[in-house]
Structures are given as structure tokens and as C-alpha cells.
Enzyme design. Structure first.
Site, PDB file in Angstrom:
ATOM      1  CE  LYS A 126     -11.909   2.706   1.149  1.00  0.00           C
ATOM      2  NZ  LYS A 126     -11.421   3.783   2.011  1.00  0.00           N
ATOM      3  CG  HIS A 183       6.211 -29.178   4.450  1.00  0.00           C
ATOM      4  ND1 HIS A 183       6.576 -30.503   4.365  1.00  0.00           N
ATOM      5  CD2 HIS A 183       6.999 -28.627   5.407  1.00  0.00           C
ATOM      6  CE1 HIS A 183       7.527 -30.745   5.255  1.00  0.00           C
ATOM      7  NE2 HIS A 183       7.810 -29.625   5.899  1.00  0.00           N
ATOM      8  CD  GLU A 201      -3.245   0.704   2.058  1.00  0.00           C
ATOM      9  OE1 GLU A 201      -2.861   0.676   3.230  1.00  0.00           O
ATOM     10  OE2 GLU A 201      -4.442   0.642   1.748  1.00  0.00           O
TER      11      GLU A 201
HETATM   12  C1  G6Q Z   1      -3.953   2.167   5.700  1.00  0.00           C
HETATM   13  C2  G6Q Z   1      -5.123   2.445   4.922  1.00  0.00           C
HETATM   14  C3  G6Q Z   1      -6.327   1.573   5.200  1.00  0.00           C
HETATM   15  C4  G6Q Z   1      -7.126   1.968   6.441  1.00  0.00           C
HETATM   16  C5  G6Q Z   1      -8.445   1.213   6.430  1.00  0.00           C
HETATM   17  C6  G6Q Z   1      -9.277   1.491   7.649  1.00  0.00           C
HETATM   18  O1  G6Q Z   1      -2.933   2.803   5.675  1.00  0.00           O
HETATM   19  O2  G6Q Z   1      -5.434   3.790   5.003  1.00  0.00           O
HETATM   20  O3  G6Q Z   1      -5.985   0.219   5.283  1.00  0.00           O
HETATM   21  O4  G6Q Z   1      -6.409   1.697   7.597  1.00  0.00           O
HETATM   22  O5  G6Q Z   1      -9.164   1.534   5.280  1.00  0.00           O
HETATM   23  O6  G6Q Z   1      -9.514   2.858   7.771  1.00  0.00           O
HETATM   24  P1  G6Q Z   1     -10.171   3.471   9.034  1.00  0.00           P
HETATM   25  O7  G6Q Z   1      -9.249   3.293  10.187  1.00  0.00           O
HETATM   26  O8  G6Q Z   1     -10.419   4.914   8.700  1.00  0.00           O
HETATM   27  O9  G6Q Z   1     -11.465   2.730   9.251  1.00  0.00           O
END
Ligand code: G6Q
Length: 521
Positions: free
Chosen positions: A490, A375, A344
Site C-alpha cells: 500500500k 476436471h 492473512e
Molecule cells: C482484513 C483486512 C483487510 C480489510 C480491507 C478493507 O482482515 O484488514 O482485508 O478488510 O483492507 O478494509 P476496510 O474495511 O477498512 O476498508
């Protein structure tokens, strides 16, 4: 300056045309194993099995200098705005996850860093009181959260289960899959369960749905949700409503989700499960590494060394995949965390100047614990047609005092023997006139070794990888701290949901619905 314009780029390219062949007889010898190693803060990085020479290492160190990797690390920890893309709309934020644990020796002294650390320390003090207050009331904790609000905390919890306080149980509800939440709720006594709803943005639909699901269950059991749910969120987020929660803890926009494990995002659950003192040891371990990455002495700066080996493999030997193989069952969830944290952060195609890059950035990261992985997919690592770089992690001592001797060696000896054997065999290979039994070798890998997986070491390990990833981003000149790539899916999911609820028609959703509906015929 772009990565490819750094003075050491071309010399490294030249060197990469004839890197050391690890499979040549005697290429890996005792002297090389002794020499190509670095040590700091209880960790050793053994890289004799990487395709590097002294000359390559020196050029890599120069590359880091030319890219101002250490200066950028200073800027990050000091609270300069480094999360941005020039010329385009972007987050334009400071990046201060290191301030979440900067309460020990020699704290960073800029105003931004000091303020962030003092806010974090106030949350930690609040947590300490809270844990004392609720200690006897609950015997289980359920962390509700996803992505960065899940993976890092879970990695740490699983790594340190050996330190779990007696009679405390820990569960996670992550996905919006109702089966997952239902299964967790089946296993707990609601009267004695504390839920921590973790969402920095306070808008993540998975977490909001799961929290409401839990509220509904609590109400149906005749319990008041306010007495059982804690919020961990950003100030002024839609979840910042203390009247709905037993307690509210805060994080800030300068702590990226995947870098938030040492903030309250991990803190509440970890302190409940392992005790506040163990949580503080985790913070201390992380903080020690934070200080070490400001060192220009690359032999004492293991995350930078790790980052440079990764850059050599990715940009000069063109390996697109990195396998993470901890020889410790407790680290199984570290892989999930690193998949997110690395991919990410560095799965980017645009540099900080807003230009498309003309070189490879972060690799594909995957893995499993050893020996399990041996394995399953190790066949591919040894004889497949794709070349994979491997990072092994191992510990001299077990976490529990139990070990067992069988067939002349202990189980821990067997685990470590396998770790070293795999590292060597991937590098050296084996000659055979039977092509099916031929191992070409020359697969680069290195080992991160430590004495024992304890809270301090786990904190240090989390910080090691956070900084390895950040250093790679600094050297590539990309922004490792945003994640625009997850937005498109999203948006489309919301369009699909609007179609499903009849709010707004979406043609492509219809096509998929047709397939779904065909099951009922
Ligand atoms: C991480 C990302 C992502 C985030 C989740 C949850 O660096 O931004 O994985 O942590 O989408 O986000 P919230 O904490 O805002 O629910």
C-alpha cells in the site's frame, strides 16, 4: 512457551517418522471410517483418510492442552487483549467478532464482551427497522467494499442465494478497476438501487474511489446520493458522517475485517437479500459454534479437531498447501473467504513474543468446488510432485427441491459419490505397473459433512473456520489478528501515485512508467 517447546512436540515428531500409510491394502476400512469421525451441531468430521493413528490424535489433543488453546479461546471471547506482539508496536486490541452474535443463549458475561454484544445488538435492531423502511423502495443492493469488507459477506450471500427474496438483486463492486464498477452500474436501475459502502477504516482507497464513482453516477442521473448510499464504518472514521448517507451502521476495531461477515459488514446486504430472519439464523448458527469451541471435549469441538489435523499435516508431515474443495456450487466464494481468512491470519513468521518462529505456520490455501476441480487441478493432487492436504465439504441434501435422475442415479448422488470417491482415491491410490497410471495415494484429507446448506449451517460453517484458524494461531503462539504484511504494498502504491500526480518524484516509478509509455509510441 514456544510451540516447539510444548511437551508433545517431540513425541509427535517421533510419531511422524512412521505415520500410517493409507495406501496399504486394508488400511482404510469400514471400522476406521466409523471410528475416526466426530459429530456436533449437525456437522460430522470424517478423518479416516488423514495419516493419523489413535496415538497421534491423543498427542495432538495433549498439544492443544499444553498450548492452552481452550483457555486462549475463552480469553478471546471474553475480550482480553490478545491482538498484540510483545515488545513491539502492535494493534494491542481485544478480538470480539464472537460478540457480534452473542445474543442467544448463555452469553459471555465479562464486561467487555457484554458491552460489545449490546452495541452489536443495537445495530441489529436498527437494521431491522431500516430494512422494513426501505423494503419496497429498492430492488437491488450493491455492496462496495474490499478484502474483509467483501469476501466473507459474498461467501455467505452466494451460499444462500437459494433463500434470496424474490425481486431482489445483489451486486458487488470491489476493485478499483473502473471497468468493474461501470459493468455493475450498467446492470441496475439507479432509481431503485441501494448502495452500501463498507469500510471499517473509512480510508480504503478502492472503496472511497468506488463510492465517489457511484455518487457521480447518481448525481448525473438526477438523484441525490444521500438517498441511495448507506455507510458501514468505524465510529469516528473519515466515513463516519451521517449527513452524507441514508443511514450509517457501525463496527468496531475489535472486529477484524476478515472476521466481520456476521457484523453489519455482512448484515445489511444479507438482510436485504435474504430477509432479516435468515440473517438472524446465520448469527445463531455462528453463535452455536462459538459456544462449542469453549468445550474441552475435543470430539465435540470440531474446529479444534480440524485445527489439529492441519497442524499435524503442516508441522509434522510438512505439507505446505491446503486445498479446500466444497462439493456444493453455492460454496464457490467460501474458498476466496478462506484464502483470506487463513492466509492473512496465519501467514506470519513472528510469534507473539516478537521472536522469529522456527516452524511452519499457516499453509497456502486454494481450491475450487467439486466436481469442477476434478476436471482441472486434481491431476496435480493425485500424481503431482507436491503433496497437498485436502479439506472436502459436502451436504446430503440439495438446496432447491429439484434434482434429476440420469443414468440410474440422481445428480446429487453423483455429486456425493464423487466427493467420497475423491477422498478415498487420494488416500488409497492405485497400484499399477504402468507408472503413468500409478497412484501413490497416501494424500491426507478429511471431509466436513452436513445435512443441508441453510442459513444456520452457513453461519456455523463461517464460525467453524474462524475458530479453526484462531486455534491454529493459539497453538503456534502467533498473533492471527493483525495483518501488517499488506501495508508495504500500500505504501509503495501511494509513492507510485504521488509520482504519477507530480507530487513527489519516485525513481523506481519512472522505470515502470517508461514501459507503460512505450505503448503509445
Ligand atoms: C482484513 C483486512 C483487510 C480489510 C480491507 C478493507 O482482515 O484488514 O482485508 O478488510 O483492507 O478494509 P476496510 O474495511 O477498512 O476498508
Amino acid at each position: 512457551m514456544s510451540f516447539k517447546d510444548l511437551a508433545s512436540f517431540e513425541p509427535l515428531k517421533k510419531l511422524s517418522r512412521a505415520p500410517i500409510d493409507l495406501s496399504v491394502d486394508g488400511a482404510i476400512n469400514e471400522k476406521r471410517i466409523e471410528k475416526l469421525s466426530a459429530e456436533n451441531l449437525g456437522f460430522k468430521l470424517l478423518y479416516a483418510t488423514e495419516r493419523v493413528s489413535q496415538e497421534v490424535m491423543e498427542k495432538l489433543f495433549s498439544l492443544a492442552q499444553e498450548a492452552k488453546a481452550i483457555e486462549k479461546m475463552h480469553a478471546m471471547q471474553e475480550g482480553k487483549v490478545i491482538n498484540y506482539i510483545e515488545g513491539f508496536e502492535s494493534e494491542k486490541r481485544t478480538v470480539l467478532h464472537t460478540a457480534m452474535r452473542d445474543f442467544f443463549e448463555n452469553p459471555v458475561s465479562t464486561m467487555q464482551a457484554k458491552e460489545a454484544a449490546s452495541l452489536a445488538l443495537a445495530e441489529l435492531k436498527k437494521l431491522e427497522l431500516f430494512i422494513k423502511k426501505i423494503d419496497k423502495k429498492f430492488d437491488a443492493i450493491v455492496q462496495i467494499g474490499i478484502g474483509g469488507s467483501y469476501a466473507g459477506p459474498r461467501a455467505i450471500y452466494e451460499a444462500l442465494k437459494a433463500y434470496q427474496e424474490p425481486n431482489k438483486k445483489v451486486f458487488f463492486i470491489v476493485n478499483v478497476d473502473p471497468d468493474e464498477a461501470a459493468f455493475v452500474l450498467k446492470q441496475v436501475d439507479l432509481k431503485k438501487t441501494l448502495f452500501v459502502s463498507v469500510s471499517k477504516s473509512g480510508t480504503t482507497i478502492e472503496t472511497l474511489s468506488n463510492e465517489e464513482f457511484v455518487r457521480d453516477h447518481l448525481k448525473k442521473a438526477g438523484l441525490n446520493p444521500k438517498d441511495h448510499i448507506v455507510a458501514i464504518t468505524g465510529k469516528k472514521s473519515p466515513m463516519d458522517d451521517p449527513s452524507k448517507y441514508l443511514e450509517s451502521f457501525y463496527i468496531w476495531d475489535y472486529v477484524g475485517g476478515r472476521f466481520s461477515a456476521t457484523s453489519m459488514v455482512g448484515g445489511v446486504m444479507l438482510s436485504f437479500a435474504l430477509g432479516i430472519d435468515n440473517f438472524k439464523k446465520i448469527l445463531q448458527g455462528a453463535n452455536k459454534v462459538d459456544k462449542s469451541v469453549l468445550s474441552k471435549d475435543v470430539h465435540k469441538n470440531l474446529p479444534l479437531l480440524d485445527a489439529l489435523l492441519g497442524i499435524w499435516n503442516r508441522n509434522f508431515l510438512f505439507l505446505d498447501t491446503l486445498a479446500i474443495i466444497p462439493y456444493s456450487a453455492a460454496l464457490s466464494y467460501l474458498i476466496l473467504h478462506l484464502e483470506q481468512c487463513d492466509m492473512e491470519s496465519n501467514g506470519k513468521s513472528v510469534d507473539q513474543m516478537g521472536k522469529f518462529i522456527e516452524f511452519y505456520s499457516g499453509p497456502i490455501v486454494f481450491g475450487d468446488v467439486g466436481t469442477n476441480a476434478q476436471h482441472s487441478f486434481f491431476q496435480f493432487l493425485h500424481q503431482g510432485t507436491g503433496l497437498v492436504a485436502t479439506e472436502f465439504i459436502g451436504f446430503r441434501k440439495t438446496q432447491y427441491s429439484e434434482d434429476f435422475k440420469f443414468a440410474n442415479s440422481t445428480m446429487q448422488d453423483k455429486l456425493l459419490a464423487n466427493l467420497f470417491a475423491q477422498s478415498l482415491s487420494l488416500a488409497v491410490g492405485e497400484k499399477s505397473s504402468n507408472y503413468n497410471k500409478l497412484f501413490l495415494g497416501n494424500h491426507p484429507n478429511h471431509i466436513l459433512l452436513s445435512n443441508q446448506l441453510d442459513p444456520f449451517t452457513m453461519g456455523a460453517l463461517i464460525s467453524h473456520f474462524e475458530h479453526k484458524i484462531a486455534f491454529q494461531g493459539f497453538i503456534w503462539g502467533i498473533n492471527s489478528f493483525d495483518q501488517e504484511g499488506v501495508q508495504l504494498g500500500k505504501k509503495l502504491a501511494n509513492k507510485m501515485l504521488d509520482h504519477l500526480s507530480g507530487k513527489k518524484e519516485f525513481g523506481l516509478a519512472k522505470a515502470y512508467l517508461k514501459h507503460l509509455e512505450s505503448f503509445s509510441k
